[in-house]
Design an enzyme around this catalytic site. Structure first.
Site, PDB file in Angstrom:
ATOM      1  N   ARG A   1      -2.210   3.345   6.687  1.00 30.42           N
ATOM      2  CA  ARG A   1      -3.447   3.292   7.463  1.00 30.42           C
ATOM      3  C   ARG A   1      -4.268   4.582   7.330  1.00 30.42           C
ATOM      4  O   ARG A   1      -5.437   4.598   7.730  1.00 30.42           O
ATOM      5  CB  ARG A   1      -3.155   3.009   8.939  1.00 30.42           C
TER       6      ARG A   1
ATOM      7  N   GLN B   1       3.280  -9.755  13.361  1.00 32.47           N
ATOM      8  CA  GLN B   1       3.309  -8.496  14.107  1.00 32.47           C
ATOM      9  C   GLN B   1       1.919  -7.905  14.337  1.00 32.47           C
ATOM     10  O   GLN B   1       1.785  -6.782  14.806  1.00 32.47           O
ATOM     11  CB  GLN B   1       4.246  -7.493  13.443  1.00 32.47           C
TER      12      GLN B   1
ATOM     13  N   GLY C   1       5.907   8.245   1.288  1.00 34.96           N
ATOM     14  CA  GLY C   1       6.870   7.945   2.358  1.00 34.96           C
ATOM     15  C   GLY C   1       7.759   6.762   1.969  1.00 34.96           C
ATOM     16  O   GLY C   1       8.983   6.823   2.080  1.00 34.96           O
ATOM     17  N   HIS C   2       7.122   5.690   1.486  1.00 36.39           N
ATOM     18  CA  HIS C   2       7.900   4.528   1.035  1.00 36.39           C
ATOM     19  C   HIS C   2       8.806   4.921  -0.137  1.00 36.39           C
ATOM     20  O   HIS C   2       9.962   4.507  -0.207  1.00 36.39           O
ATOM     21  CB  HIS C   2       6.977   3.408   0.556  1.00 36.39           C
TER      22      HIS C   2
ATOM     23  N   ASP D   1       8.454   5.392  11.955  1.00 33.24           N
ATOM     24  CA  ASP D   1       8.355   4.335  12.975  1.00 33.24           C
ATOM     25  C   ASP D   1       9.655   4.361  13.769  1.00 33.24           C
ATOM     26  O   ASP D   1      10.508   3.493  13.624  1.00 33.24           O
ATOM     27  CB  ASP D   1       8.115   2.999  12.286  1.00 33.24           C
TER      28      ASP D   1
ATOM     29  N   ALA E   1       0.865  -1.184   0.000  1.00 38.13           N
ATOM     30  CA  ALA E   1       0.000   0.000   0.000  1.00 38.13           C
ATOM     31  C   ALA E   1       0.903   1.235   0.000  1.00 38.13           C
ATOM     32  O   ALA E   1       0.811   2.109   0.861  1.00 38.13           O
ATOM     33  CB  ALA E   1      -0.963   0.008   1.184  1.00 38.13           C
ATOM     34  N   LEU E   2       1.771   1.259  -0.998  1.00 36.32           N
ATOM     35  CA  LEU E   2       2.874   2.224  -1.002  1.00 36.32           C
ATOM     36  C   LEU E   2       2.383   3.649  -1.178  1.00 36.32           C
ATOM     37  O   LEU E   2       1.391   3.912  -1.864  1.00 36.32           O
ATOM     38  CB  LEU E   2       3.855   1.874  -2.130  1.00 36.32           C
TER      39      LEU E   2
HETATM   40  P1  AMP Z   1       5.189   0.031   6.422  1.00 37.12           P
HETATM   41  O1  AMP Z   1       4.806  -0.387   5.037  1.00 37.12           O
HETATM   42  O2  AMP Z   1       4.199   0.922   7.078  1.00 37.12           O
HETATM   43  O3  AMP Z   1       5.633  -1.139   7.278  1.00 37.12           O
HETATM   44  O4  AMP Z   1       6.485   0.943   6.257  1.00 37.12           O
HETATM   45  C1  AMP Z   1       7.612   0.478   5.565  1.00 37.12           C
HETATM   46  C2  AMP Z   1       8.740   1.439   5.784  1.00 37.12           C
HETATM   47  O5  AMP Z   1       8.380   2.730   5.308  1.00 37.12           O
HETATM   48  C3  AMP Z   1       9.099   1.609   7.271  1.00 37.12           C
HETATM   49  O6  AMP Z   1      10.513   1.702   7.408  1.00 37.12           O
HETATM   50  C4  AMP Z   1       8.425   2.903   7.617  1.00 37.12           C
HETATM   51  O7  AMP Z   1       9.040   3.590   8.696  1.00 37.12           O
HETATM   52  C5  AMP Z   1       8.581   3.686   6.325  1.00 37.12           C
HETATM   53  N1  AMP Z   1       7.578   4.754   6.254  1.00 37.12           N
HETATM   54  C6  AMP Z   1       6.239   4.624   6.432  1.00 37.12           C
HETATM   55  N2  AMP Z   1       5.646   5.828   6.360  1.00 37.12           N
HETATM   56  C7  AMP Z   1       6.626   6.733   6.143  1.00 37.12           C
HETATM   57  C8  AMP Z   1       6.656   8.161   5.990  1.00 37.12           C
HETATM   58  N3  AMP Z   1       5.538   8.896   6.045  1.00 37.12           N
HETATM   59  N4  AMP Z   1       7.847   8.755   5.790  1.00 37.12           N
HETATM   60  C9  AMP Z   1       8.989   8.014   5.736  1.00 37.12           C
HETATM   61  N5  AMP Z   1       9.033   6.672   5.868  1.00 37.12           N
HETATM   62  C10 AMP Z   1       7.863   6.043   6.068  1.00 37.12           C
END
Ligand code: AMP
Length: 288
Positions: free
Chosen positions: A190, A64, A39-40, A153, A35-36
């Site tokens: 989310r 998790q 941020g990703h 995170d 769900a990129l």
């Molecule tokens: P997730 O898919 O939520 O597990 O996130 C995967 C990676 O992307 C993790 O290292 C997160 O910290 C990073 N991430 C998620 N949201 C952001 C954001 N808004 N800015 C920077 N990195 C992010």
């Protein structure tokens, strides 16, 4: 544009990475749950500065999530994700099944300590051990030169740094700054759960963080500022899990010896749980 090579098995991932290594390329891994969003993608762009071969893993890790959490509802859109990664010329996408990561008879776990204490662990006691086992498996599968993690995170980043050092995994962990929406809300998969009303309200989280930081940096007493911030969020309709000022490296509560601090928050708006954090500079007079 070339579509990234999609690896569904560890064996196939290793084959792709071995070929890149043979060509002299440095390898970066960007672990995600899909769900990129931007941020990703910022992690992918930062990885590109240090690596010629980027693998983004997409795996919603059951270990998790607690049974009461949103594992089944978690947004999944692999095709859209792969298209976004294609635009950034990502070389590989690791898309394992649950059975590939946790084969029949899987019986191993991790117990992470240090920065995992408190904060997220209070309401999500399963989270860091579950995250750590999958991140360790991803790192061992890819053995990348670097792996990218978001400061969004922050506690997770600290836990990953800790266990990677403790286990001697030969990968450099790189943290990247949080990417935000125009109103300051930290981007998150989310956020898709928020309806228009809740989405407007959600901007209160970064506002409260910024206001609290300004007051702490001006030397106001930390406990009073945190109490005000919590009250503001509660009045705005949030159920606050925590709003805490922690040492930026150990994540223990901030103390006289803490040079840098981090203000971290988790709060629920309806069913959606939002987390965020920002850096705090120590006032010249010390923490009040
Ligand atoms: P997730 O898919 O939520 O597990 O996130 C995967 C990676 O992307 C993790 O290292 C997160 O910290 C990073 N991430 C998620 N949201 C952001 C954001 N808004 N800015 C920077 N990195 C992010």
């Amino acid at each position: 544009m070339t579509r990234p090579r999609v690896h569904e098995t560890v064996a196939d991932l290793r084959e792709g990475i071995a070929a890149a290594r043979a060509a002299g390329h440095r390898i970066a891994l960007v672990p995600t749950m899909g769900a990129l969003h931007e941020g990703h993608l910022s992690l992918v762009r930062a990885a590109r500065e240090q690596a010629e071969h980027i693998v983004v893993s997409i795996f919603v890790n059951p270990a998790q999530f607690a049974p009461t959490e949103d594992f089944d509802a978690y947004p999944r859109d692999n095709e859209a994700d792969i298209r976004m990664l294609e635009e950034l010329s990502v070389e590989g996408v690791f898309l394992p099944s649950v059975a590939e990561m946790y084969p029949q008879g899987f019986a191993t776990g991790m117990t992470v300590g240090g920065p995992s204490a408190g904060l997220e662990s209070v309401t999500r006691p399963h989270f860091f051990n579950g995250m750590a086992i999958v991140v360790a498996k991803l790192l061992l599968a890819a053995l990348p030169d670097i792996a990218m993690f978001g400061e969004k995170d922050y506690q997770q980043l600290a836990v990953v740094r800790r266990f990677v050092a403790d286990l001697g995994i030969p990968t450099t962990i790189v943290g990247a700054p949080t990417v935000r929406e125009a109103d300051g809300l930290a981007m998150s998969s989310r956020n898709r759960y928020l309806d228009a009303d809740a989405r407007r309200t959600a901007a209160l989280v970064p506002q409260v963080l910024r206001q609290a930081i300004a007051r702490i940096e001006a030397g106001e007493p930390v406990a009073a500022v945190l109490a005000d911030g919590t009250a503001q969020l509660t009045q705005g309709g949030f159920a606050v899990d925590y709003l805490e000022l922690c040492d930026a490296s150990t994540l223990a509560p901030v103390g006289p010896g803490s040079l840098d601090a981090r203000l971290l928050v988790a709060a629920k708006l309806g069913k959606t749980r939002l987390i965020d954090n920002m850096a705090v500079t120590r006032p010249a007079s010390g923490w009040a």
